[in-house]
Scaffold this motif. Structure first.
Motif, PDB file in Angstrom:
ATOM      1  N   LEU A   1       0.857  -1.179   0.000  1.00 45.17           N
ATOM      2  CA  LEU A   1       0.000   0.000   0.000  1.00 45.17           C
ATOM      3  C   LEU A   1       0.894   1.230   0.000  1.00 45.17           C
ATOM      4  O   LEU A   1       1.737   1.384   0.877  1.00 45.17           O
ATOM      5  CB  LEU A   1      -0.894   0.030   1.243  1.00 45.17           C
TER       6      LEU A   1
ATOM      7  N   THR B   1      -3.700   6.536  -3.471  1.00 47.08           N
ATOM      8  CA  THR B   1      -3.528   5.512  -2.441  1.00 47.08           C
ATOM      9  C   THR B   1      -4.186   4.224  -2.931  1.00 47.08           C
ATOM     10  O   THR B   1      -5.385   4.190  -3.183  1.00 47.08           O
ATOM     11  CB  THR B   1      -4.176   5.967  -1.126  1.00 47.08           C
TER      12      THR B   1
ATOM     13  N   TRP C   1      -3.731  -0.412  -3.114  1.00 47.51           N
ATOM     14  CA  TRP C   1      -3.037  -1.666  -2.859  1.00 47.51           C
ATOM     15  C   TRP C   1      -2.560  -2.238  -4.196  1.00 47.51           C
ATOM     16  O   TRP C   1      -3.329  -2.311  -5.151  1.00 47.51           O
ATOM     17  CB  TRP C   1      -3.962  -2.663  -2.166  1.00 47.51           C
TER      18      TRP C   1
ATOM     19  N   GLY D   1      -7.846   4.004  -0.302  1.00 45.87           N
ATOM     20  CA  GLY D   1      -7.299   2.708  -0.703  1.00 45.87           C
ATOM     21  C   GLY D   1      -8.320   1.603  -0.536  1.00 45.87           C
ATOM     22  O   GLY D   1      -8.920   1.446   0.530  1.00 45.87           O
TER      23      GLY D   1
END
Length: 257
Positions: A19, A71, A73, A250
């Motif tokens: 992340l 942001t 993953w 995220g």
């Protein structure tokens, strides 16, 4: 504190998830509350940490407030030569966003495929992390416009199914399985909509963390300033799965182990 175990990852297979956040302390606070993770420093510097679950590494979290990157993953795939892989990405009409750059004992790059899904690739030793096995901390799914077209792209980039490659590709009715030694390490699904206003249904790599109680994790996410909604099944055996958005935007998924 003892060093975390490092291995030579399987070439072409996912070897880590990261992340990239704007605020490392805030991200650690959120994921600690939601996922019960603890964190330790790494040799990559003060802006990067490794998340641990019961002492085992599950993910990396880094802060890069000036990068301009959203942001998100991102899964990383192991490669033998990061420069050659970067050339393959560009040659196939995808976007090389960052790198290749040297990080610790390895080299990395960040890219977006032709439908906009972000992924990374890594050359060098990696932490022991085993998607597709019973004790794996996460599963990876690509939500894309056309699973079979995406499989061709990634197979050419990462040498999937090319003898003597370590990864094999199995084409099912509506999805594609990427396997290592009969273990599925990633699944590719169609149905992503590139222009969708909702990022949940745009083409993206979905990082799905296994948890003991996904309902509790979803409730904790809301209490910590994020939000949560039921996730589509995507072949999961678990009935309980939630898409969670952290306070910076995220997206990740939790499902019962």
């Amino acid at each position: 504190m003892p060093a975390l175990e490092q291995i030579v990852p399987v070439t072409g297979a996912p070897c880590w998830v990261i992340l990239i956040a704007q605020d490392l302390d805030a991200a650690q606070s959120f994921y600690g509350a939601v996922m019960d993770w603890t964190f330790r420093d790494t040799t990559l510097g003060s802006n990067f940490s490794v998340a641990l679950s019961h002492g085992e590494p599950v993910a990396g979290i880094g802060a890069c407030s000036s990068s301009g990157l959203p942001t998100l993953w991102t899964p990383y795939f192991a490669v033998g030569n990061v420069d050659e892989t970067a050339d393959r990405v560009r040659e196939r009409g995808a976007t090389l966003a960052v790198g290749p750059v040297k990080l610790g004992k390895g080299r990395a790059a960040l890219a977006a495929d032709r439908d906009g899904a972000t992924f990374g690739f890594w050359e060098g030793p990696a932490l022991a992390w085993s998607p597709g096995h019973g004790s794996a901390p996460a599963r990876l799914d690509l939500q894309t416009r056309d699973a079979f077209e995406a499989a061709i792209f990634y197979a050419e980039v990462f040498d999937w199914a090319k003898p003597p490659g370590d990864c094999t590709v199995d084409y099912a009715d509506d999805h594609v399985l990427v396997q290592v030694a009969d273990h599925t390490v990633a699944t590719l699904w169609g149905g992503g909509v590139e222009t969708a206003p909702d990022p949940k249904i745009r083409p993206r790599w979905i990082v799905d963390f296994h948890v003991e109680d996904s309902k509790r994790a979803a409730a904790a996410a809301v209490a910590a300033g994020g939000d949560a909604s039921p996730a589509p099944p995507l072949g999961r055996s678990s009935k309980d799965a939630f898409i969670i958005r952290d306070p910076e935007g995220g997206l990740f998924t939790v499902s019962d182990a």
